[in-house]
Design a protein around this motif. Structure first.
Motif, PDB file in Angstrom:
ATOM      1  N   LYS A  30       0.825  -1.206   0.000  1.00  0.00           N
ATOM      2  CA  LYS A  30       0.000   0.000   0.000  1.00  0.00           C
ATOM      3  C   LYS A  30       0.865   1.264   0.000  1.00  0.00           C
ATOM      4  CE  LYS A  30      -3.888  -2.110   2.501  1.00  0.00           C
ATOM      5  NZ  LYS A  30      -4.685  -2.083   3.747  1.00  0.00           N
ATOM      6  N   THR A  31       0.360   2.292  -0.632  1.00  0.00           N
ATOM      7  CA  THR A  31       1.037   3.586  -0.640  1.00  0.00           C
ATOM      8  C   THR A  31       0.376   4.524   0.369  1.00  0.00           C
ATOM      9  OG1 THR A  31      -0.368   4.373  -2.449  1.00  0.00           O
ATOM     10  CG2 THR A  31       1.730   3.347  -3.052  1.00  0.00           C
ATOM     11  N   GLY A  32       1.120   5.580   0.722  1.00  0.00           N
ATOM     12  CA  GLY A  32       0.589   6.588   1.624  1.00  0.00           C
ATOM     13  C   GLY A  32       0.710   6.255   3.094  1.00  0.00           C
ATOM     14  N   LEU A  33       1.304   5.098   3.424  1.00  0.00           N
ATOM     15  CA  LEU A  33       1.399   4.666   4.819  1.00  0.00           C
ATOM     16  C   LEU A  33       2.838   4.534   5.306  1.00  0.00           C
ATOM     17  CD1 LEU A  33      -1.335   1.855   4.944  1.00  0.00           C
ATOM     18  CD2 LEU A  33      -1.528   4.210   5.778  1.00  0.00           C
ATOM     19  N   LEU A  34       3.754   4.234   4.404  1.00  0.00           N
ATOM     20  CA  LEU A  34       5.125   3.896   4.780  1.00  0.00           C
ATOM     21  C   LEU A  34       6.082   4.957   4.240  1.00  0.00           C
ATOM     22  CD1 LEU A  34       4.856   0.108   3.931  1.00  0.00           C
ATOM     23  CD2 LEU A  34       4.989   1.082   6.241  1.00  0.00           C
ATOM     24  N   TRP A  35       6.504   5.849   5.119  1.00  0.00           N
ATOM     25  CA  TRP A  35       7.391   6.942   4.726  1.00  0.00           C
ATOM     26  C   TRP A  35       8.759   6.747   5.350  1.00  0.00           C
ATOM     27  CZ3 TRP A  35       5.639  10.300   1.126  1.00  0.00           C
ATOM     28  CH2 TRP A  35       4.254  10.337   0.913  1.00  0.00           C
ATOM     29  N   ARG A  36       9.782   7.246   4.668  1.00  0.00           N
ATOM     30  CA  ARG A  36      11.153   7.170   5.151  1.00  0.00           C
ATOM     31  C   ARG A  36      11.870   8.460   4.770  1.00  0.00           C
ATOM     32  NH1 ARG A  36      14.708   3.127   1.449  1.00  0.00           N
ATOM     33  NH2 ARG A  36      16.316   4.484   2.349  1.00  0.00           N
ATOM     34  N   SER A  37      12.891   8.823   5.554  1.00  0.00           N
ATOM     35  CA  SER A  37      13.597  10.069   5.254  1.00  0.00           C
ATOM     36  C   SER A  37      14.881  10.163   6.059  1.00  0.00           C
ATOM     37  CB  SER A  37      12.721  11.284   5.576  1.00  0.00           C
ATOM     38  OG  SER A  37      12.668  11.518   6.977  1.00  0.00           O
ATOM     39  N   GLY A  38      15.624  11.237   5.795  1.00  0.00           N
ATOM     40  CA  GLY A  38      16.697  11.646   6.670  1.00  0.00           C
ATOM     41  C   GLY A  38      16.135  12.485   7.805  1.00  0.00           C
ATOM     42  N   GLN A  39      17.031  13.021   8.638  1.00  0.00           N
ATOM     43  CA  GLN A  39      16.608  13.808   9.791  1.00  0.00           C
ATOM     44  C   GLN A  39      15.931  15.112   9.370  1.00  0.00           C
ATOM     45  OE1 GLN A  39      20.216  14.507  11.964  1.00  0.00           O
ATOM     46  NE2 GLN A  39      21.114  15.803  10.404  1.00  0.00           N
ATOM     47  N   HIS A  40      15.185  15.711  10.300  1.00  0.00           N
ATOM     48  CA  HIS A  40      14.370  16.885   9.996  1.00  0.00           C
ATOM     49  C   HIS A  40      14.899  18.153  10.655  1.00  0.00           C
ATOM     50  CE1 HIS A  40      10.548  14.370   8.907  1.00  0.00           C
ATOM     51  NE2 HIS A  40      11.667  13.788   8.510  1.00  0.00           N
ATOM     52  N   VAL A  41      16.171  18.150  11.012  1.00  0.00           N
ATOM     53  CA  VAL A  41      16.730  19.305  11.713  1.00  0.00           C
ATOM     54  C   VAL A  41      16.686  20.568  10.855  1.00  0.00           C
ATOM     55  CG1 VAL A  41      19.105  18.801  10.974  1.00  0.00           C
ATOM     56  CG2 VAL A  41      18.708  20.094  13.082  1.00  0.00           C
ATOM     57  N   GLY A  42      16.770  20.429   9.539  1.00  0.00           N
ATOM     58  CA  GLY A  42      16.761  21.583   8.647  1.00  0.00           C
ATOM     59  C   GLY A  42      15.440  21.812   7.940  1.00  0.00           C
ATOM     60  N   ALA A  43      14.369  21.203   8.431  1.00  0.00           N
ATOM     61  CA  ALA A  43      13.065  21.317   7.767  1.00  0.00           C
ATOM     62  C   ALA A  43      12.599  22.765   7.706  1.00  0.00           C
ATOM     63  CB  ALA A  43      12.036  20.465   8.500  1.00  0.00           C
TER      64      ALA A  43
END
Length: 259
Positions: A30-43
């Motif tokens: 399924k899409t829209g449920l499983l997200w991945r990323s780097g850190q959000h310190v610079g968001a």
């Protein structure tokens, strides 16, 4: 997958949906449920608004204590989800930052990253976090986000493990792993990483060394699989014996994330 899995971000590296892959038996993650990323310190504010729209209810932060203290992640205003993390250190430093004076050539940089993937299957802290991630995915509803510093090594393995459990074959697992190299935010990661590495080394990194450290390559993940199989015979055996993934958990994950 034809769709673009990457979220348009200005200060977060490699934010993407890793659903959508077809399984060996013809089903789809399924899409829209499983997200991945780097850190959000610079968001940026725009980044936080885009993340807020995803209605992420569970965040699994694979960074260790000192990483989180140095780089506190920003969360959207009104964020009501749960953030889960390890109380101590998950690694001596972010994998791509674990450098020494020999790192200024691409081959030495590649060998350092290979060492990371050799150690990871035997790292008790990472075993704890991989277990926690997979358990939370089965227990909690809504969308989730898993991230580390760069969103490529620890996070890449976490995503691979779920795809394996869901029945996605190794060719597609590798394609998802390598998709990191297509992220349109490479400069974000470079800005967060390269100055610190160069300060520790006291010299400039050459371009190929930077790529070896900040990208991912097939032999990185192959090394992880090899080490697991050397110790446990198979990835499934490692998941059961080292991570605590039994058939009930596998069934719950498949019921929730396959269509």
């Amino acid at each position: 997958m034809i769709r673009d899995p990457f979220l348009d971000t200005q200060g977060i590296h490699n934010f993407r949906d890793y659903g959508g892959w077809e399984t060996a038996d013809g089903r789809q993650v399924k899409t829209g449920l499983l997200w991945r990323s780097g850190q959000h310190v610079g968001a940026s504010e725009a980044d936080l608004a885009a993340v807020h729209a995803l209605d992420i209810r569970t965040v699994i932060d694979l960074r260790g204590l000192s990483e989180r203290e140095r780089n506190p992640c920003k969360r959207p205003d009104g964020f009501a989800g749960e953030v889960h993390f390890y109380e101590g250190e998950t690694t001596s430093s972010p994998p791509h930052m674990d450098v020494d004076e020999a790192i200024t050539t691409a081959e030495f940089a590649r060998q350092r990253m290979m060492a990371v993937y050799t150690r990871m299957p035997r790292n008790p802290a990472m075993a704890t976090m991989f277990s926690r991630y997979l358990t939370l995915l089965a227990e909690r509803g809504g969308a989730s986000l898993v991230h580390c510093f760069a969103g490529k090594d620890r996070t890449g393995v976490a995503a691979m493990l779920l795809l394996h459990i869901l029945g996605v074959d190794r060719e597609r697992q590798m394609a998802e792993f390598l998709r990191t190299n297509e992220a349109p935010t490479f400069e974000v990661l470079a800005a967060q990483s390269v100055p610190g590495i160069e300060a520790r080394l006291g010299r400039k990194l050459d371009e190929e060394a930077v790529k070896a450290l900040l990208e991912v390559h097939e032999d990185y993940l192959h090394t992880f699989w090899h080490e697991v199989e050397e110790d446990h015979g198979s990835l499934d055996s490692w998941l059961e014996n080292a991570i605590g993934v039994d058939e009930l958990l596998k069934d719950a994950l498949r019921a929730r994330y396959l269509t």
